[in-house]
Design a protein around this motif. Structure first.
Motif, PDB file in Angstrom:
ATOM      1  N   TYR A  33      52.379  48.624  38.515  1.00  0.00           N
ATOM      2  CA  TYR A  33      52.195  47.425  39.335  1.00  0.00           C
ATOM      3  C   TYR A  33      51.982  47.830  40.779  1.00  0.00           C
ATOM      4  O   TYR A  33      52.811  48.525  41.365  1.00  0.00           O
ATOM      5  N   GLN A  34      50.869  47.407  41.370  1.00  0.00           N
ATOM      6  CA  GLN A  34      50.590  47.727  42.769  1.00  0.00           C
ATOM      7  C   GLN A  34      50.000  46.510  43.483  1.00  0.00           C
ATOM      8  O   GLN A  34      49.397  45.650  42.846  1.00  0.00           O
ATOM      9  N   GLN A  35      50.208  46.466  44.782  1.00  0.00           N
ATOM     10  CA  GLN A  35      49.637  45.381  45.569  1.00  0.00           C
ATOM     11  C   GLN A  35      48.148  45.644  45.810  1.00  0.00           C
ATOM     12  O   GLN A  35      47.620  46.704  45.464  1.00  0.00           O
ATOM     13  N   ASN A  36      47.488  44.657  46.431  1.00  0.00           N
ATOM     14  CA  ASN A  36      46.039  44.656  46.541  1.00  0.00           C
ATOM     15  C   ASN A  36      45.679  44.208  47.952  1.00  0.00           C
ATOM     16  O   ASN A  36      45.895  43.049  48.317  1.00  0.00           O
ATOM     17  N   THR A  37      45.165  45.131  48.776  1.00  0.00           N
ATOM     18  CA  THR A  37      44.913  44.855  50.185  1.00  0.00           C
ATOM     19  C   THR A  37      43.418  44.744  50.482  1.00  0.00           C
ATOM     20  O   THR A  37      42.581  44.832  49.583  1.00  0.00           O
ATOM     21  N   MET A  38      43.109  44.647  51.785  1.00  0.00           N
ATOM     22  CA  MET A  38      41.705  44.653  52.194  1.00  0.00           C
ATOM     23  C   MET A  38      41.022  45.954  51.802  1.00  0.00           C
ATOM     24  O   MET A  38      39.807  45.986  51.573  1.00  0.00           O
ATOM     25  N   ARG A  39      41.784  47.039  51.724  1.00  0.00           N
ATOM     26  CA  ARG A  39      41.196  48.298  51.245  1.00  0.00           C
ATOM     27  C   ARG A  39      40.588  48.108  49.872  1.00  0.00           C
ATOM     28  O   ARG A  39      39.483  48.601  49.596  1.00  0.00           O
ATOM     29  N   ASP A  40      41.279  47.370  49.000  1.00  0.00           N
ATOM     30  CA  ASP A  40      40.794  47.168  47.643  1.00  0.00           C
ATOM     31  C   ASP A  40      39.569  46.252  47.604  1.00  0.00           C
ATOM     32  O   ASP A  40      38.685  46.406  46.758  1.00  0.00           O
ATOM     33  N   ALA A  41      39.524  45.302  48.535  1.00  0.00           N
ATOM     34  CA  ALA A  41      38.355  44.431  48.617  1.00  0.00           C
ATOM     35  C   ALA A  41      37.110  45.240  48.983  1.00  0.00           C
ATOM     36  O   ALA A  41      36.038  45.074  48.380  1.00  0.00           O
ATOM     37  N   VAL A  42      37.255  46.122  49.971  1.00  0.00           N
ATOM     38  CA  VAL A  42      36.139  46.969  50.393  1.00  0.00           C
ATOM     39  C   VAL A  42      35.719  47.890  49.251  1.00  0.00           C
ATOM     40  O   VAL A  42      34.527  48.067  48.958  1.00  0.00           O
ATOM     41  N   LEU A  43      36.712  48.473  48.583  1.00  0.00           N
ATOM     42  CA  LEU A  43      36.447  49.379  47.459  1.00  0.00           C
ATOM     43  C   LEU A  43      35.695  48.654  46.342  1.00  0.00           C
ATOM     44  O   LEU A  43      34.723  49.181  45.790  1.00  0.00           O
ATOM     45  N   ALA A  44      36.123  47.447  46.014  1.00  0.00           N
ATOM     46  CA  ALA A  44      35.471  46.682  44.949  1.00  0.00           C
ATOM     47  C   ALA A  44      34.030  46.355  45.309  1.00  0.00           C
ATOM     48  O   ALA A  44      33.111  46.522  44.501  1.00  0.00           O
ATOM     49  N   GLY A  45      33.812  45.875  46.533  1.00  0.00           N
ATOM     50  CA  GLY A  45      32.463  45.519  46.945  1.00  0.00           C
ATOM     51  C   GLY A  45      31.514  46.704  46.910  1.00  0.00           C
ATOM     52  O   GLY A  45      30.381  46.608  46.415  1.00  0.00           O
ATOM     53  N   ALA A  46      31.953  47.850  47.428  1.00  0.00           N
ATOM     54  CA  ALA A  46      31.106  49.042  47.455  1.00  0.00           C
ATOM     55  C   ALA A  46      30.812  49.545  46.048  1.00  0.00           C
ATOM     56  O   ALA A  46      29.688  49.968  45.741  1.00  0.00           O
ATOM     57  N   THR A  47      31.816  49.515  45.168  1.00  0.00           N
ATOM     58  CA  THR A  47      31.621  49.978  43.791  1.00  0.00           C
ATOM     59  C   THR A  47      30.651  49.078  43.036  1.00  0.00           C
ATOM     60  O   THR A  47      29.756  49.549  42.322  1.00  0.00           O
ATOM     61  N   LEU A  48      30.812  47.778  43.178  1.00  0.00           N
ATOM     62  CA  LEU A  48      29.917  46.844  42.492  1.00  0.00           C
ATOM     63  C   LEU A  48      28.487  46.974  43.005  1.00  0.00           C
ATOM     64  O   LEU A  48      27.526  46.820  42.225  1.00  0.00           O
ATOM     65  N   ASN A 107      48.317  42.068  36.935  1.00  0.00           N
ATOM     66  CA  ASN A 107      49.591  42.777  37.184  1.00  0.00           C
ATOM     67  C   ASN A 107      49.557  44.284  36.995  1.00  0.00           C
ATOM     68  O   ASN A 107      50.622  44.927  37.020  1.00  0.00           O
ATOM     69  N   VAL A 108      48.394  44.893  36.821  1.00  0.00           N
ATOM     70  CA  VAL A 108      48.312  46.334  36.594  1.00  0.00           C
ATOM     71  C   VAL A 108      47.188  46.932  37.445  1.00  0.00           C
ATOM     72  O   VAL A 108      46.063  46.413  37.446  1.00  0.00           O
ATOM     73  N   LEU A 109      47.502  48.008  38.194  1.00  0.00           N
ATOM     74  CA  LEU A 109      46.513  48.697  39.018  1.00  0.00           C
ATOM     75  C   LEU A 109      45.761  47.711  39.916  1.00  0.00           C
ATOM     76  O   LEU A 109      46.381  46.861  40.541  1.00  0.00           O
ATOM     77  N   GLN A 110      44.422  47.800  39.983  1.00  0.00           N
ATOM     78  CA  GLN A 110      43.678  46.976  40.943  1.00  0.00           C
ATOM     79  C   GLN A 110      43.416  45.583  40.355  1.00  0.00           C
ATOM     80  O   GLN A 110      42.276  45.187  40.103  1.00  0.00           O
ATOM     81  N   ALA A 111      44.480  44.837  40.185  1.00  0.00           N
ATOM     82  CA  ALA A 111      44.409  43.556  39.486  1.00  0.00           C
ATOM     83  C   ALA A 111      43.757  42.473  40.343  1.00  0.00           C
ATOM     84  O   ALA A 111      43.865  42.475  41.565  1.00  0.00           O
ATOM     85  N   VAL A 112      43.097  41.541  39.667  1.00  0.00           N
ATOM     86  CA  VAL A 112      42.552  40.378  40.368  1.00  0.00           C
ATOM     87  C   VAL A 112      43.560  39.229  40.403  1.00  0.00           C
ATOM     88  O   VAL A 112      43.418  38.291  41.194  1.00  0.00           O
ATOM     89  N   ILE A 113      44.586  39.310  39.547  1.00  0.00           N
ATOM     90  CA  ILE A 113      45.618  38.271  39.474  1.00  0.00           C
ATOM     91  C   ILE A 113      46.991  38.938  39.408  1.00  0.00           C
ATOM     92  O   ILE A 113      47.189  39.923  38.691  1.00  0.00           O
TER      93      ILE A 113
END
Length: 515
Positions: free
Chosen positions: A336-351, A371-377
């Motif tokens: 279980y990990q939180q999801n910050t702006m870093r993850d938003a940038v990572l998702a956008g660049a990967t997609l 609830n697991v890794l880079q979760a959307v919920i």
């Protein structure tokens, strides 16, 4: 003399930095009739029996006070439908190769229990099984993607699962399905033959797995459904190009619907770093690992092209995302990990990378959905929140099944401690209704970036924009402040005689719509 030299040096350095921050990146968009369609399945998700992904996540049981449909949370269904979730992979992951599907059918009280040896050593009671998952996919309007057990299973077991889920005529497995309350088959199209066969799926060599794949695939038949089934090989671990080479060389193309690739953005597997309390160093090196996806997709594609120049076989990036240390005070095996702006940038660049390689990448699965890794919920008992990654994927859903508009540009650099990364990431598409969408990411943690795009030939009159950004890279949505990071209207652009002039803030994701 020393003072003069120092002053000259500082002036030159300041001038270079100022120039770097004020230079304009010129992006060319090509309206190419031969460009591929961006397969909607690139925007897929992953739900493993791991931590609170299924139990306490998707599934709360039909006696729960949390509003549900046959045990599946209604709020999660609603959120994922709004995300336009195209497919969902289940039951693993590593768990798949210890999962015996017949344990999860029939009356719940009669189902056997097992120990989840991979994730926390918890008892798995199999109360969420094949019917529960496939019925949930129907609620979501998503294609199911089932991962079969090769590591500890048998050919007969997987062949029976295909018949159980897909055959409408009379057979032992279709009769069993009907006995368990489902008359019509679900017609599952996507089937993974094992998972991470090089690791938790059996520690196999590529040559051994290729032979196992051929054997399993031979007995997985579905003559009844249009187009049959798509059989997907357990693919490489990141840059293991030999694995892809061996599979493409040794498995006949007509037996191979897709080849997987797994890659996680990890700073160091021994010390992954904190999900929230990170420095710019942690951000830079996470993005460095994430952007390696461009190289991986390019090199694996080149190998596949040698054996499959017509690109009949899809590349399936069925596990991707950021992996950090678990949140303090949580079970280490629950991831279980939180999801910050870093993850938003990572998702956008990967997609953007996946979109731009749509000729070969035709499915991907973010790890993981809830609830697991880079979760959307994320959930906490009755509470549910959506993460910055959720909002990026929702913004990008406009690319699903749209025609790729190839782009060309030279990215400026984001430099940190003598190392550099491309600062700008972009992709574009045109949907069936004629709407043009351009997705832009500024990876730079400190500097805004100016972008110019010639849009005269795109056949659109005007643009609107949406942005996701925040005051700090470490910002995230919490259960106390669930809307700290949400998409807002983006006005940082001008359309001057067919040229878009855009200024995108640091660590932000923008989607422009032209019509």
């Amino acid at each position: 003399m020393k003072k003069v030299l120092l002053s000259t040096f500082l002036f030159t350095l300041f001038s270079q930095v100022s120039f770097a921050q004020n230079q304009t990146t010129v992006v060319t968009i090509k309206n190419n009739a031969d460009a591929p369609t961006i397969n909607k399945n690139i925007y897929g998700h992953f739900a493993e029996h791991l931590g609170r992904s299924i139990y306490g996540g998707f599934f709360v049981g039909d006696t729960s006070k949390i509003p549900n449909t046959k045990g599946v949370r209604n709020d999660i269904v609603k959120a994922l439908k709004e995300l336009k979730i195209p497919n969902l992979r289940w039951p693993g992951g590593c768990f798949a190769d210890t999962y015996h599907w017949k344990d999860g059918i029939g009356p719940q009280q009669e189902r056997p229990t097992i120990v989840n040896q991979w994730w926390g050593g918890v008892t798995e009671d199999n109360s969420f099984g094949t019917h529960d998952f496939l019925n949930m996919c129907e609620l979501l309007g998503a294609e199911p993607y089932l991962s079969g057990n090769v590591g500890s299973g048998t050919v007969q077991e997987l062949a029976d699962w295909v018949q159980y889920t897909n055959f409408s005529g009379k057979s032992p497995m279709s009769d069993l399905r009907k006995k368990n309350g489902r008359t019509e088959p679900w017609k599952v199209k996507f089937w993974g033959i094992g998972n991470e066969a090089w690791g938790c799926g059996g520690n196999m060599t590529a040559e051994y797995y290729a032979n196992e794949y051929r054997k399993y695939a031979t007995f997985m038949s579905d003559w009844e459904n249009t187009g049959g089934i798509t059989r997907i090989a357990s693919g490489s671990n990141s840059a293991d190009y030999n694995w892809t080479e061996v599979l493409m060389k040794n498995i006949p193309i007509n037996m191979l619907g897709g080849v997987g690739v797994h890659h996680y953005a990890v700073i160091d597997w021994a010390k992954k770093g904190d999900g929230v309390n990170f420095t710019e160093d942690g951000y830079f090196h996470t993005m460095q690992s994430a952007l390696k996806m461009e190289e991986l997709v390019t090199k694996h594609s080149a190998i596949m092209d040698k054996y499959d120049p017509e690109k009949k076989v899809a590349m399936i990036v069925d596990e991707w995302g950021a992996w950090y240390e678990v949140e303090k005070g949580t079970n280490p095996g629950f991831l279980y990990q939180q999801n910050t702006m870093r993850d938003a940038v990572l998702a956008g660049a990967t997609l953007n990378i996946f979109n731009n390689h749509a000729d070969r990448v035709r499915m991907a699965n973010l790890a993981q959905c809830v609830n697991v890794l880079q979760a959307v919920i994320l959930t906490d008992k009755a509470k549910m929140i959506t993460t910055p990654t959720y909002h990026v994927m929702k913004m990008y859903s406009v690319h699903q099944d749209a025609k790729l508009l190839p782009i060309d540009f030279q990215s400026p650099l984001y430099t940190f401690n003598g190392e550099s990364l491309p600062a700008v990431s972009a992709s574009a598409s045109k949907d069936k209704s004629g709407l043009v969408h351009i997705s832009l990411v500024n990876v730079d943690a400190k500097n805004k970036n100016k972008i110019e795009i010639d849009v005269k030939d795109l056949g659109v009159k005007g643009f609107t924009g949406t942005i996701i950004t925040s005051a700090k890279l470490q910002d995230y949505n919490s259960f106390d402040a669930p809307n700290k990071i949400v998409p807002t209207v983006f006005k940082g652009f001008e359309n001057k005689k067919g040229k878009l002039e855009i200024t995108i803030p640091p660590f932000s994701v923008v989607v422009l719509e032209g019509k």
